[in-house]
Each structure stands twice: as C-alpha cells, then as structure tokens.
Design an enzyme around this catalytic site. Sequence first.
Site, PDB file in Angstrom:
ATOM      1  N   GLU A  74      -0.034  -3.272   4.626  1.00 15.67           N
ATOM      2  CA  GLU A  74      -1.174  -2.345   4.672  1.00 15.67           C
ATOM      3  C   GLU A  74      -1.256  -1.634   6.021  1.00 15.67           C
ATOM      4  OE1 GLU A  74      -3.795  -0.750   3.783  1.00 15.67           O
ATOM      5  OE2 GLU A  74      -4.041  -1.371   1.724  1.00 15.67           O
ATOM      6  N   ASP A  75      -1.751  -0.403   5.998  1.00 15.08           N
ATOM      7  CA  ASP A  75      -1.943   0.330   7.264  1.00 15.08           C
ATOM      8  C   ASP A  75      -3.423   0.520   7.606  1.00 15.08           C
ATOM      9  OD1 ASP A  75      -2.413   2.221   5.161  1.00 15.08           O
ATOM     10  OD2 ASP A  75      -2.301   3.800   6.675  1.00 15.08           O
ATOM     11  N   ASP A 135       0.879  -1.156   0.000  1.00 17.73           N
ATOM     12  CA  ASP A 135       0.000   0.000   0.000  1.00 17.73           C
ATOM     13  C   ASP A 135       0.933   1.227   0.000  1.00 17.73           C
ATOM     14  OD1 ASP A 135      -2.460   1.506   0.552  1.00 17.73           O
ATOM     15  OD2 ASP A 135      -1.598   1.795   2.536  1.00 17.73           O
ATOM     16  N   LEU A 136       0.429   2.389  -0.356  1.00 19.06           N
ATOM     17  CA  LEU A 136       1.310   3.569  -0.419  1.00 19.06           C
ATOM     18  C   LEU A 136       1.140   4.461   0.815  1.00 19.06           C
ATOM     19  CD1 LEU A 136       3.336   5.299  -2.044  1.00 19.06           C
ATOM     20  CD2 LEU A 136       1.395   6.324  -3.222  1.00 19.06           C
ATOM     21  N   ASP A 137      -0.029   5.111   0.887  1.00 13.52           N
ATOM     22  CA  ASP A 137      -0.259   6.058   1.981  1.00 13.52           C
ATOM     23  C   ASP A 137      -0.273   5.323   3.313  1.00 13.52           C
ATOM     24  OD1 ASP A 137      -0.540   8.004   0.075  1.00 13.52           O
ATOM     25  OD2 ASP A 137      -2.722   7.982   0.082  1.00 13.52           O
ATOM     26  N   SER A 180      -2.415   0.624  -4.360  1.00 13.69           N
ATOM     27  CA  SER A 180      -2.912   1.804  -3.644  1.00 13.69           C
ATOM     28  C   SER A 180      -4.243   2.277  -4.207  1.00 13.69           C
ATOM     29  CB  SER A 180      -1.879   2.929  -3.779  1.00 13.69           C
ATOM     30  OG  SER A 180      -2.428   4.168  -3.392  1.00 13.69           O
ATOM     31  N   ALA A 181      -5.085   2.842  -3.341  1.00 17.41           N
ATOM     32  CA  ALA A 181      -6.365   3.410  -3.780  1.00 17.41           C
ATOM     33  C   ALA A 181      -6.182   4.788  -4.414  1.00 17.41           C
ATOM     34  CB  ALA A 181      -7.299   3.535  -2.579  1.00 17.41           C
ATOM     35  N   LYS A 199     -10.902  -0.985  -1.950  1.00 14.46           N
ATOM     36  CA  LYS A 199     -10.691  -1.875  -0.805  1.00 14.46           C
ATOM     37  C   LYS A 199     -11.889  -1.679   0.132  1.00 14.46           C
ATOM     38  CE  LYS A 199      -5.774  -0.735  -1.108  1.00 14.46           C
ATOM     39  NZ  LYS A 199      -4.671   0.035  -0.535  1.00 14.46           N
ATOM     40  N   LYS A 244      -8.704   6.693   5.993  1.00 17.35           N
ATOM     41  CA  LYS A 244      -7.500   5.983   5.571  1.00 17.35           C
ATOM     42  C   LYS A 244      -7.833   4.763   4.719  1.00 17.35           C
ATOM     43  CE  LYS A 244      -4.329   7.698   9.004  1.00 17.35           C
ATOM     44  NZ  LYS A 244      -3.533   7.451  10.196  1.00 17.35           N
ATOM     45  N   THR A 290       1.172  10.345   3.811  1.00 14.78           N
ATOM     46  CA  THR A 290       0.443  11.420   3.136  1.00 14.78           C
ATOM     47  C   THR A 290      -0.878  11.731   3.836  1.00 14.78           C
ATOM     48  OG1 THR A 290      -0.293   9.694   1.654  1.00 14.78           O
ATOM     49  CG2 THR A 290       1.386  11.183   0.813  1.00 14.78           C
TER      50      THR A 290
HETATM   51  P1  B16 Z   1      -6.585  10.099  -3.865  1.00 16.78           P
HETATM   52  P2  B16 Z   1      -3.662   4.075  -0.044  1.00 16.78           P
HETATM   53  C1  B16 Z   1      -5.524   6.015  -0.116  1.00 16.78           C
HETATM   54  O1  B16 Z   1      -4.234   5.543  -0.410  1.00 16.78           O
HETATM   55  C2  B16 Z   1      -5.526   6.884   1.129  1.00 16.78           C
HETATM   56  O2  B16 Z   1      -5.185   6.136   2.277  1.00 16.78           O
HETATM   57  C3  B16 Z   1      -6.897   7.493   1.308  1.00 16.78           C
HETATM   58  O3  B16 Z   1      -6.909   8.342   2.443  1.00 16.78           O
HETATM   59  C4  B16 Z   1      -7.289   8.275   0.052  1.00 16.78           C
HETATM   60  O4  B16 Z   1      -8.593   8.795   0.176  1.00 16.78           O
HETATM   61  C5  B16 Z   1      -7.205   7.341  -1.156  1.00 16.78           C
HETATM   62  O5  B16 Z   1      -5.904   6.794  -1.248  1.00 16.78           O
HETATM   63  C6  B16 Z   1      -7.525   8.057  -2.462  1.00 16.78           C
HETATM   64  O6  B16 Z   1      -6.530   9.002  -2.702  1.00 16.78           O
HETATM   65  O7  B16 Z   1      -7.580  11.136  -3.463  1.00 16.78           O
HETATM   66  O8  B16 Z   1      -5.156  10.622  -3.919  1.00 16.78           O
HETATM   67  O9  B16 Z   1      -6.957   9.381  -5.132  1.00 16.78           O
HETATM   68  O10 B16 Z   1      -3.583   4.018   1.451  1.00 16.78           O
HETATM   69  O11 B16 Z   1      -4.594   3.055  -0.664  1.00 16.78           O
HETATM   70  O12 B16 Z   1      -2.285   4.102  -0.702  1.00 16.78           O
HETATM   71 MG    MG Z   2      -2.843   3.186   3.299  1.00 12.48          MG
END
Ligand code: B16
Ligand code: MG
Length: 217
Positions: free
Chosen positions: A168-169, A8-10, A113-114, A144, A44, A16
Amino acid sequence: MISACIFDLDGVIVDTAKFHFIAWRELAQKLGFNFTEKDNEKLKGVSRMRSLDILLEVGGLNFDKQKKLELATEKNDRYVELIKTLTPADILPGVLDFLTDLKTKNYKIALGSASKNAMTILQNINLVDFFDAIIDGTKISKAKPDPEVFLLGATEINKKPEECIVFEDAQAGIEAAKSAKMYAIGIGKTENLKGADIILNDFLAQNIDNLTKKLTR
Ligand code: B16
Ligand code: MG
C-alpha cells in the site's frame, strides 16, 4: 505461512495520482479556486466521492447530492480520458519482476484498490492476467481504512488474513491491512505509512523470500 500478496493499484503498481491531480485541479479551477499538489496528497487511497468532499472543503464550497454527483462524473470523464495514455511502460520500477517472481513461486496475487477504473488501468498496462482476484471500487461498499477490500481479496483467493501481505502507498490502506490482520508493506515515505511492518521506496531489487523472512523473524 505467507502465501499471497494483495496489491493496491494507484501508487503501488502505477502512478495514476498525477492524472487524478490534473482532473481534480481542472475541476477546482472551473469552480474558481486553486487546488495544489499538496492538497492532492489528501486524496490518495480515498474514494471518489470523499475526494470531492475534501476538494470542496479546500475551496470552501458545498453543493447538494445531485450537483456533487455531476461534479464527480465530470472529473471522472476527464480522468478516464487521461488514463487512456497509460501503457505497460508506466508500470512502476521493479513491479513486473516482483510479480513474475511471485508467479514462479506459486504465490496467489490479488488486487485491492478503491478505484472504479482499476480494470481499465490493468488492461492498459497489460497486467490483468497476473491476478487471481481483482477487488476494486465496483465491488466494495466500505472505503479504506475499512478492511473490506482486503478481506474480500483474501476470501476470493482462499487465503487466511495471516497468509497475506498487503502492499500500500496510503495511510488509509495500511490501516485497512492492519485491521484485516494482514502484514502491511508500505511503498513510499515513512510519514504517510504509519503502522506498516516494512517500508520500501519501490520494488527495485526486492524479492518475496527476503520480505517474508523479515516479516516473520
Ligand atoms: P476512482 P487505490 C484510489 O486507488 C486512489 O488512490 C484515489 O486517489 C482515488 O480517489 C480512488 O482510487 C478512487 O478512484 O475515481 O478511479 O474510482 O490507491 O485504492 O488503488
Ligand atoms: Mg494507492
């Protein structure tokens, strides 16, 4: 045999969440209500539009689809401004050594990542070249806890689910990894990572050999 890691990224590679929080809080203030750090926890791992719905629930507001798209765009424009400040110094502790160890040992590495901003973030922190596949919010249709993001990652690196560890976090991410039938390692606090096979505070002093031993014994 475990031979691939999907990250996962964030919250796993870079923090972030603090930038998402600033941008969402500013939007809430503009709409006339307060949005706290505790409220932000609920966002998150959640998609951008679902995040907006949760934020509007906090404020007791609702808008039509067009207005919601405008609000999400406004938030994202601010978020994109904020992530311009990211540099390799923002990579979370131990991550670079862990990725380097994986590369040396010929593990496949994917991103799951989402975020639709994942590519920009990886470029800013100079990590793009580590990844054999990058699956982000621009490539998936189901958020997810649906396993789509991780299954697509495994397919792109030619691995079976049982050969992959997901890091994953977020609770939704652990659920996605488990329903993909992958190993799930949670990064962070136990209460947000139910069902994870192992939980770590961070990547400091971790190495893949010890983790695979723990997962398969
Ligand atoms: P964006 P991850 C997710 O990233 C974030 O944890 C989540 O807070 C955010 O809303 C989502 O990405 C969408 O991000 O607005 O930049 O498309 O944890 O799946 O890496
Ligand atoms: Mg995350």
